[in-house]
Design a protein around this motif. Structure first.
Motif, short mmCIF file in Angstrom:
data_model
loop_
_atom_site.label_atom_id
_atom_site.label_comp_id
_atom_site.label_asym_id
_atom_site.label_seq_id
_atom_site.Cartn_x
_atom_site.Cartn_y
_atom_site.Cartn_z
N GLU A 78 0.83 -1.20 0.00
CA GLU A 78 0.00 0.00 0.00
C GLU A 78 0.86 1.25 0.00
O GLU A 78 0.50 2.26 -0.59
N LYS A 79 2.01 1.21 0.65
CA LYS A 79 2.89 2.38 0.73
C LYS A 79 3.64 2.59 -0.58
O LYS A 79 3.90 3.72 -0.97
N GLN A 80 4.01 1.51 -1.25
CA GLN A 80 4.90 1.65 -2.40
C GLN A 80 4.17 1.65 -3.74
O GLN A 80 4.50 2.43 -4.61
N VAL A 81 3.22 0.77 -3.92
CA VAL A 81 2.62 0.59 -5.24
C VAL A 81 1.11 0.62 -5.12
O VAL A 81 0.53 -0.17 -4.39
N GLU A 82 0.49 1.51 -5.85
CA GLU A 82 -0.97 1.52 -5.90
C GLU A 82 -1.44 0.44 -6.87
O GLU A 82 -0.78 0.16 -7.87
N GLY A 83 -2.53 -0.17 -6.60
CA GLY A 83 -3.11 -1.13 -7.52
C GLY A 83 -2.66 -2.56 -7.33
O GLY A 83 -2.97 -3.40 -8.15
N VAL A 84 -1.90 -2.86 -6.28
CA VAL A 84 -1.54 -4.25 -6.02
C VAL A 84 -2.76 -4.95 -5.45
O VAL A 84 -3.32 -4.51 -4.45
N SER A 85 -3.18 -6.00 -6.09
CA SER A 85 -4.42 -6.67 -5.67
C SER A 85 -4.19 -7.58 -4.47
O SER A 85 -3.08 -8.06 -4.25
N HIS A 86 -5.27 -7.80 -3.75
CA HIS A 86 -5.19 -8.74 -2.62
C HIS A 86 -4.87 -10.14 -3.13
O HIS A 86 -4.17 -10.90 -2.46
N ARG A 87 -5.36 -10.46 -4.29
CA ARG A 87 -5.10 -11.77 -4.87
C ARG A 87 -3.60 -11.97 -5.11
O ARG A 87 -3.04 -13.04 -4.84
N ALA A 88 -2.93 -10.93 -5.63
CA ALA A 88 -1.49 -11.02 -5.88
C ALA A 88 -0.72 -11.17 -4.56
O ALA A 88 0.25 -11.93 -4.50
N ILE A 89 -1.16 -10.47 -3.53
CA ILE A 89 -0.51 -10.58 -2.23
C ILE A 89 -0.67 -11.98 -1.66
O ILE A 89 0.29 -12.59 -1.18
N TRP A 90 -1.89 -12.54 -1.73
CA TRP A 90 -2.11 -13.90 -1.22
C TRP A 90 -1.35 -14.93 -2.05
O TRP A 90 -0.82 -15.90 -1.52
N HIS A 91 -1.27 -14.71 -3.37
CA HIS A 91 -0.52 -15.63 -4.22
C HIS A 91 0.95 -15.64 -3.81
O HIS A 91 1.57 -16.70 -3.66
N GLU A 92 1.52 -14.45 -3.63
CA GLU A 92 2.93 -14.37 -3.22
C GLU A 92 3.15 -14.98 -1.84
O GLU A 92 4.14 -15.67 -1.61
N THR A 93 2.21 -14.76 -0.93
CA THR A 93 2.33 -15.30 0.42
C THR A 93 2.25 -16.82 0.42
O THR A 93 3.05 -17.49 1.06
N LEU A 94 1.29 -17.37 -0.29
CA LEU A 94 1.08 -18.82 -0.27
C LEU A 94 2.07 -19.59 -1.13
O LEU A 94 2.21 -20.81 -0.98
N THR A 95 2.76 -18.89 -2.03
CA THR A 95 3.77 -19.57 -2.84
C THR A 95 5.19 -19.22 -2.36
O THR A 95 6.16 -19.51 -3.07
#
Length: 134
Positions: A78-95
């Motif tokens: 949220e601080k660095q990049v606008e438009g990062v989706s929650h789906r992308a965050i969960w994908h990165e976290t779970l992988t």
């Protein structure tokens, strides 16, 4: 517990987001060292325990790791990049490598089963204790 300790570290103690997330993950997870000591105590006192005991350690580690990674990525993105989706965050976290290795180990253990896996159990348990001692 990671959800409780993170705001305290961030806003009361003034710890950075990366460090607060890391500490929260450690606080919320199970100690492998404590697990090894308890396992040694149980074995030395001839107390019976099931083969699934190690699975409990992994299943208690995973939520703390996943929650801490997700919190860090969510607030950092949220601080660095606008438009990062929650789906992308969960994908990165779970992988994440650690999560994939823990889940992969559980799946391999499940496929082998307790009988076939017994041949490598002593080797891996002994190696685990040796690494902890180092």
């Amino acid at each position: 517990c990671p959800l409780l300790i993170l705001p305290i570290l961030r806003f009361v103690c003034g710890v950075s987001l990366a460090n607060a997330s890391s500490i929260a993950a450690h606080y919320g997870s199970v100690s492998a060292g404590t697990f090894a000591v308890v396992l040694t105590y149980v074995e030395s006192n001839n107390i019976e325990f099931g083969a699934q005991t190690t699975l409990y350690l992994v299943m208690l580690e995973l939520p703390a790791i996943i929650v801490a990674l997700a919190i860090y990525r969510f607030f950092n993105s949220e601080k660095q990049v606008e438009g990062v989706s929650h789906r992308a965050i969960w994908h990165e976290t779970l992988t994440n490598r650690g999560v994939v290795l823990l889940v992969g180990g559980v799946l391999i253990g499940w496929m082998y089963g307790p009988v076939q896996g017994a041949s490598v159990t002593e080797l891996l348990t002994g190696g685990f204790k040796a690494i902890l001692a180092i």
